[in-house]
Design a protein around this motif. Sequence first.
Motif, PDB file in Angstrom:
ATOM      1  N   GLN A  48       0.828  -1.207   0.000  1.00  9.97           N
ATOM      2  CA  GLN A  48       0.000   0.000   0.000  1.00  9.97           C
ATOM      3  C   GLN A  48       0.868   1.265   0.000  1.00  9.97           C
ATOM      4  OE1 GLN A  48      -3.268  -0.125  -0.436  1.00  9.97           O
ATOM      5  NE2 GLN A  48      -2.979  -2.334  -0.485  1.00  9.97           N
ATOM      6  N   LEU A  49       2.082   1.140   0.508  1.00 10.86           N
ATOM      7  CA  LEU A  49       2.947   2.319   0.592  1.00 10.86           C
ATOM      8  C   LEU A  49       3.231   2.922  -0.775  1.00 10.86           C
ATOM      9  CD1 LEU A  49       5.580   1.264   3.262  1.00 10.86           C
ATOM     10  CD2 LEU A  49       3.688   2.841   3.529  1.00 10.86           C
ATOM     11  N   ILE A  50       3.192   2.116  -1.805  1.00 10.34           N
ATOM     12  CA  ILE A  50       3.549   2.671  -3.117  1.00 10.34           C
ATOM     13  C   ILE A  50       2.499   3.653  -3.596  1.00 10.34           C
ATOM     14  CG2 ILE A  50       4.831   0.585  -3.738  1.00 10.34           C
ATOM     15  CD1 ILE A  50       2.601   0.106  -5.829  1.00 10.34           C
ATOM     16  N   PHE A  51       1.352   3.672  -2.942  1.00 11.66           N
ATOM     17  CA  PHE A  51       0.325   4.638  -3.340  1.00 11.66           C
ATOM     18  C   PHE A  51       0.520   5.992  -2.677  1.00 11.66           C
ATOM     19  CE2 PHE A  51      -2.115   0.663  -4.084  1.00 11.66           C
ATOM     20  CZ  PHE A  51      -2.304   0.852  -5.438  1.00 11.66           C
ATOM     21  N   LEU A  52       1.436   6.053  -1.724  1.00 12.46           N
ATOM     22  CA  LEU A  52       1.618   7.318  -1.023  1.00 12.46           C
ATOM     23  C   LEU A  52       2.255   8.335  -1.945  1.00 12.46           C
ATOM     24  CD1 LEU A  52       2.944   6.302   2.485  1.00 12.46           C
ATOM     25  CD2 LEU A  52       0.639   6.915   1.791  1.00 12.46           C
ATOM     26  N   PRO A  53       1.729   9.568  -1.902  1.00 13.41           N
ATOM     27  CA  PRO A  53       2.393  10.605  -2.681  1.00 13.41           C
ATOM     28  C   PRO A  53       3.779  10.805  -2.086  1.00 13.41           C
ATOM     29  CG  PRO A  53       0.662  11.537  -1.283  1.00 13.41           C
ATOM     30  CD  PRO A  53       0.581  10.062  -1.146  1.00 13.41           C
ATOM     31  N   GLY A  54       4.716  11.126  -2.923  1.00  8.85           N
ATOM     32  CA  GLY A  54       6.062  11.310  -2.399  1.00  8.85           C
ATOM     33  C   GLY A  54       6.848  10.028  -2.454  1.00  8.85           C
ATOM     34  N   GLY A  67       3.726   7.432 -10.441  1.00  5.02           N
ATOM     35  CA  GLY A  67       2.379   7.939 -10.623  1.00  5.02           C
ATOM     36  C   GLY A  67       1.302   7.072  -9.996  1.00  5.02           C
ATOM     37  N   MET A  68       1.687   6.182  -9.097  1.00  3.53           N
ATOM     38  CA  MET A  68       0.673   5.337  -8.486  1.00  3.53           C
ATOM     39  C   MET A  68      -0.287   6.153  -7.633  1.00  3.53           C
ATOM     40  SD  MET A  68       0.708   2.573  -9.684  1.00  3.53           S
ATOM     41  CE  MET A  68       0.547   0.882  -9.277  1.00  3.53           C
ATOM     42  N   ASP A  69       0.234   7.247  -7.034  1.00  5.30           N
ATOM     43  CA  ASP A  69      -0.676   8.066  -6.243  1.00  5.30           C
ATOM     44  C   ASP A  69      -1.671   8.765  -7.159  1.00  5.30           C
ATOM     45  OD1 ASP A  69       1.405   9.715  -7.217  1.00  5.30           O
ATOM     46  OD2 ASP A  69       0.777  11.291  -5.840  1.00  5.30           O
ATOM     47  N   VAL A  70      -1.234   9.056  -8.392  1.00  4.98           N
ATOM     48  CA  VAL A  70      -2.147   9.665  -9.359  1.00  4.98           C
ATOM     49  C   VAL A  70      -3.268   8.684  -9.701  1.00  4.98           C
ATOM     50  CG1 VAL A  70      -2.336  10.676 -11.652  1.00  4.98           C
ATOM     51  CG2 VAL A  70      -0.259  11.001 -10.317  1.00  4.98           C
ATOM     52  N   VAL A  71      -2.887   7.429  -9.883  1.00  5.72           N
ATOM     53  CA  VAL A  71      -3.876   6.404 -10.176  1.00  5.72           C
ATOM     54  C   VAL A  71      -4.901   6.350  -9.042  1.00  5.72           C
ATOM     55  CG1 VAL A  71      -4.240   3.919 -10.459  1.00  5.72           C
ATOM     56  CG2 VAL A  71      -2.307   5.015 -11.559  1.00  5.72           C
ATOM     57  N   ARG A  72      -4.392   6.302  -7.838  1.00  2.43           N
ATOM     58  CA  ARG A  72      -5.298   6.186  -6.708  1.00  2.43           C
ATOM     59  C   ARG A  72      -6.184   7.431  -6.580  1.00  2.43           C
ATOM     60  NH1 ARG A  72      -3.956   5.274  -0.355  1.00  2.43           N
ATOM     61  NH2 ARG A  72      -3.209   7.405  -0.499  1.00  2.43           N
ATOM     62  N   ASN A  82      -7.124   9.602  -8.831  1.00  6.41           N
ATOM     63  CA  ASN A  82      -8.140   9.687  -9.884  1.00  6.41           C
ATOM     64  C   ASN A  82      -9.272   8.701  -9.656  1.00  6.41           C
ATOM     65  OD1 ASN A  82      -6.888  11.703 -11.198  1.00  6.41           O
ATOM     66  ND2 ASN A  82      -6.103  10.468 -12.880  1.00  6.41           N
ATOM     67  N   VAL A  83      -8.921   7.507  -9.253  1.00  3.65           N
ATOM     68  CA  VAL A  83      -9.957   6.492  -9.069  1.00  3.65           C
ATOM     69  C   VAL A  83     -10.810   6.821  -7.844  1.00  3.65           C
ATOM     70  CG1 VAL A  83     -10.362   4.056  -8.589  1.00  3.65           C
ATOM     71  CG2 VAL A  83      -8.691   4.716 -10.301  1.00  3.65           C
ATOM     72  N   GLU A  84     -10.173   7.323  -6.807  1.00  6.22           N
ATOM     73  CA  GLU A  84     -10.944   7.649  -5.608  1.00  6.22           C
ATOM     74  C   GLU A  84     -11.847   8.850  -5.826  1.00  6.22           C
ATOM     75  OE1 GLU A  84      -8.345   7.864  -2.256  1.00  6.22           O
ATOM     76  OE2 GLU A  84      -8.227   5.677  -2.088  1.00  6.22           O
ATOM     77  N   LYS A  85     -11.420   9.720  -6.719  1.00  6.95           N
ATOM     78  CA  LYS A  85     -12.227  10.893  -7.024  1.00  6.95           C
ATOM     79  C   LYS A  85     -13.609  10.500  -7.531  1.00  6.95           C
ATOM     80  CE  LYS A  85      -9.488  14.240  -8.581  1.00  6.95           C
ATOM     81  NZ  LYS A  85      -8.706  14.744  -9.701  1.00  6.95           N
ATOM     82  N   ILE A  86     -13.681   9.392  -8.235  1.00  9.52           N
ATOM     83  CA  ILE A  86     -14.973   8.964  -8.755  1.00  9.52           C
ATOM     84  C   ILE A  86     -15.579   7.887  -7.866  1.00  9.52           C
ATOM     85  CG2 ILE A  86     -14.621   9.608 -11.146  1.00  9.52           C
ATOM     86  CD1 ILE A  86     -13.760   6.684 -11.649  1.00  9.52           C
ATOM     87  N   GLY A  87     -15.105   7.807  -6.628  1.00 12.77           N
ATOM     88  CA  GLY A  87     -15.713   6.878  -5.681  1.00 12.77           C
ATOM     89  C   GLY A  87     -15.238   5.453  -5.842  1.00 12.77           C
ATOM     90  N   GLY A  88     -14.139   5.259  -6.528  1.00 11.76           N
ATOM     91  CA  GLY A  88     -13.632   3.910  -6.734  1.00 11.76           C
ATOM     92  C   GLY A  88     -12.512   3.577  -5.762  1.00 11.76           C
ATOM     93  N   LYS A  89     -11.979   2.386  -5.901  1.00 13.26           N
ATOM     94  CA  LYS A  89     -10.896   1.934  -5.021  1.00 13.26           C
ATOM     95  C   LYS A  89      -9.820   1.259  -5.865  1.00 13.26           C
ATOM     96  CE  LYS A  89     -12.405   1.420  -0.368  1.00 13.26           C
ATOM     97  NZ  LYS A  89     -13.825   1.333  -0.062  1.00 13.26           N
ATOM     98  N   VAL A  90      -8.607   1.312  -5.385  1.00 13.93           N
ATOM     99  CA  VAL A  90      -7.510   0.639  -6.075  1.00 13.93           C
ATOM    100  C   VAL A  90      -6.925  -0.411  -5.146  1.00 13.93           C
ATOM    101  CG1 VAL A  90      -5.321   0.937  -7.273  1.00 13.93           C
ATOM    102  CG2 VAL A  90      -6.949   2.799  -7.224  1.00 13.93           C
ATOM    103  N   GLU A  91      -6.730  -1.612  -5.680  1.00 16.32           N
ATOM    104  CA  GLU A  91      -6.097  -2.655  -4.885  1.00 16.32           C
ATOM    105  C   GLU A  91      -4.905  -3.175  -5.653  1.00 16.32           C
ATOM    106  OE1 GLU A  91      -9.238  -5.457  -4.584  1.00 16.32           O
ATOM    107  OE2 GLU A  91     -10.526  -4.007  -3.569  1.00 16.32           O
ATOM    108  N   ILE A  92      -3.909  -3.588  -4.925  1.00 17.76           N
ATOM    109  CA  ILE A  92      -2.748  -4.144  -5.624  1.00 17.76           C
ATOM    110  C   ILE A  92      -2.355  -5.472  -4.995  1.00 17.76           C
ATOM    111  CG2 ILE A  92      -1.009  -2.938  -4.228  1.00 17.76           C
ATOM    112  CD1 ILE A  92       0.387  -2.503  -7.069  1.00 17.76           C
ATOM    113  N   ASP A  93      -1.890  -6.314  -5.844  1.00 18.47           N
ATOM    114  CA  ASP A  93      -1.538  -7.672  -5.457  1.00 18.47           C
ATOM    115  C   ASP A  93      -0.249  -7.968  -6.185  1.00 18.47           C
ATOM    116  OD1 ASP A  93      -2.509  -9.590  -3.902  1.00 18.47           O
ATOM    117  OD2 ASP A  93      -4.179 -10.148  -5.210  1.00 18.47           O
ATOM    118  N   SER A  94       0.747  -8.437  -5.506  1.00 18.93           N
ATOM    119  CA  SER A  94       1.985  -8.675  -6.235  1.00 18.93           C
ATOM    120  C   SER A  94       2.718  -9.858  -5.638  1.00 18.93           C
ATOM    121  CB  SER A  94       2.868  -7.436  -6.177  1.00 18.93           C
ATOM    122  OG  SER A  94       4.049  -7.691  -6.891  1.00 18.93           O
ATOM    123  N   ARG A  95       3.269 -10.674  -6.513  1.00 19.51           N
ATOM    124  CA  ARG A  95       4.089 -11.780  -6.024  1.00 19.51           C
ATOM    125  C   ARG A  95       5.419 -11.728  -6.714  1.00 19.51           C
ATOM    126  NH1 ARG A  95       0.080 -16.392  -6.651  1.00 19.51           N
ATOM    127  NH2 ARG A  95       1.806 -17.799  -6.267  1.00 19.51           N
TER     128      ARG A  95
END
Lengths: 161, 748
Positions: free
Chosen positions: B383-389, B405-410, B412-425
């Motif tokens: 989740q830290l990768i979504f932090l601005p900075g 730009g991951m914070d930009v992704v988050r 923008n998506v939150e602006k329209i009431g959406g959510k972003v999830e990330i999963d990585s292996r």
Amino acid sequence: MSTATVMYPKASAEAVTLVEVCSVRLAQTWFGVPITHILEIVGSARPQPVPLAPAYVGGLVHYRGDVLTTVSLRQLLGLPPKEGTQDILVLECSSGCFGLLVDSVGEVLTVSSVDHEANPSILDERRKTLFAGAYKLKDKLLIMLDPERLDPMRLSAAQAG
Amino acid sequence: MDELTREFLIESQEGLDRMERCLTDLEERPRDADLLGDIFRSVHTIKGTTGFLGFKRLEKLAHAGENLLGMLRDGKLLADRPIITGLLQLLDGLRSILKSIETEASEGEGADSALIEQLEALQAPVLAQAKQPARIKATVHAEPEPPPAAVHVSSQVPRQTKPERTAPVAGKAPDEAEPEVSRPRTQTAGTAAESTLRVDVTLLNRMMNLVGELVLTRNQVLQATAADPNMTLLSRRLDMVTADLRENVMKARMQPVSNIFSKVPRIVRDLSQSLGRRVRLQVEGQDTELDKSLLEAIKDPLTHAVRNSLDHGIELPEDRVAVGKDPEGTLKLRASHEGSHVVIEVSDDGAGIAVEKVRQKAIERGVITADRAAQLGERELLQLIFLPGFSTAAAVTNVSGRGVGMDVVRTNVEKIGGKVEIDSRTGKGTTLRLRIPLTLAIIPALIVHSVNQSFALPQGALSELVHVPPEQAAQAIEWMEGVPLYRLRGKLLPLVFLDRLLMPAGEHKMATERDNFIAVLDADGRRFGLVVDGLADPEEIVVKPLSAVLKDIGLYSGATVLGNADLALILDPSAIALKAGVTMSVREEAAHGGEEDAEAVKGLEYLLVEAAGRRAAVPLTEVLRIEQLPVSRIEYIGYRPVLNFEGQLLPIEDTGGVLAAAEGDPDTQIIVVVCREGTRHVGIAVSHVLDVAAGADLFEAGTSQRTGGVTLLKERVTGIVDLGGVQALPPGLSTVEQRWNQIAETVA
């Protein structure tokens, strides 16, 4: 009519035009709004107040699926707020629609341009900007309101300036 | 801009979009005559119409492209990589001129000569050969250029007098007579043209508005007629028709996600070439539909996500071979429905995110302390990768390998009431999931009371509610130099009193003289509690815009009309945070994440409920909301209790016998805990909700095996409700109407 011609030679030079005006009452004063600008009259409404809005905003009303911002004429003229419900004139101006809160709506009158006179010079500045002269009726004066000058956007610009 | 030009712009843009799709396909099938024909027609139509409208610059450029395309179509040239690159540049050139026509009503200044020369240079091999007499056999066909796009009125203008240097070979001619339609090629051309219609978006908005109005009127009719048995059938029918109408008008605003997915092949092509990756693109669920405005809003986040996957996810071919993977990486785009959301997944089979590096980087950049970092689990670290900075390009690209730009992704998506999830292996790949609400116009909101008025609080920002009764307020709400704070599970939460914020001059009751409801909000990473006087039901509200004067206040994002016909202003949580001066540095936020994790170490949190005298636990992570309603709202399909929640059926689990106990009196209030179970939602009927507490593991005596199904809550052994055991509803009840009919039957 002939007396009018004698008294106002300037007006007679132009063609006499008749205007239909809706009269509205606020406390003891009658105001007029040209009916061409009125979309609808909504009776006995109770606008929802908007905290932190500019003072002249009378609140919000639900109007045909939209939320309409209203302007309180009482507030604009420095009168105390009225208890109970008020009538709303839904007015159309160049930037959209808004509601004008008045105490009650009277009738539709046909007035003649010969009876019109501009704002008197002793009127205070605030009222001068809001009123568009008056029509002299038999028993009273009908103060004309110009919807363009009451437009909330314009009022807010005037306030900022 | 006149009607003709506007029409031309729309058609040309559609044509170019189609051309873009075809070009990326063409790279794989360079000999596909249909594709070539399609591309040729797009450019040809533009050229024909521009001449008529007098756009000389556009005409010249389109003409140069057409010549090259003509040769490709006639098989004189093979569409190799340089040619496709050239054609893509032509496409960009045409687009930029169209854009300038649209915005400035002129073609704008700009030199296309370099591009035209390049396009001509690409034709060079053929032109050179054409000088040899043996090759001039195309002249046999004296037939005139067939009308390439008979359907386009504009292209019938007899302006194509210029002889085509590359006159078409007769065999290809029938292809061209094929009517053009502004739809993907896969559809059958004729029927699509007849059954579709261009409608102004403003008209659709107006319709949506009116339907919202109808929904409100319906709500009032339902309330007014509830007591009258004669009206029940009528009002139920009105209810059904309204729901159906609303669904269909919403559908009219929907567009398939293929509209934005179609941009991806080009991005993948360009990027993989410049980055030296080999990427295969897989697209699924292209026809999933989403509101037009939402589609616009996720265009940028999607592009970002795709770029990220290519740039940092998928490795270089040689690196892939070295770890035993296929040298060609796979990028998967998938869109699907999930409840009232559309989920868009961007997944790659690349290197994944190296969690350890994220941890190191986070410590290095001072985002979190080393102690915290050690406590954080993999999920929290991601989740830290979504932090601005955290996502400044240079800092992250070379370290964690992800995050630009991951914070930009988050955001923008939150602006329209959406959510972003990330999963990585690590080593296996990364999946980014964008969860988007179906529509913007209708949002779930909690209605709250303050200053004797109702306000709507969007549920997207709401994380929990806390009730502080007057007698507890003195201890629960603490003050630090005039700043109110609340201890939420041992952590200080800044409070904002809504009444004081809205009426700074007014007289306010002290917190100890009234009920305090704290809505814990999370707005753009700012966490605070909004204190209101009262709570009402959650409602699905129709968002109405405010006039500019009221928008300028900055606290309200709109207004809505409630079921009882009252107006309510919609509060904007991030604006309130800003106005009240609630800010939260990255450091604090990360610390907060750490606190949550520390709790997770202790054990999962459970909602402690009581059903007919027995205590039970529901995992808090699965709880969506808690509803209080009269038992009469529960209906039955056969013997199964269900709750009709705005057309969505919720199966109710009643192992505690709460429903049976309440049977006699239809006005008895029961509580339904709505939970998530996999992709479906289920409700659990309970009589009281007691508390939220962390559970501790229990072990079987002797074997010391961890026991399933029970947990230690508040020092008592408590059974955990088995959500998976809630039986699914019978399948096939797909539409609201069918469900209604079914219920109507069972009720009757």
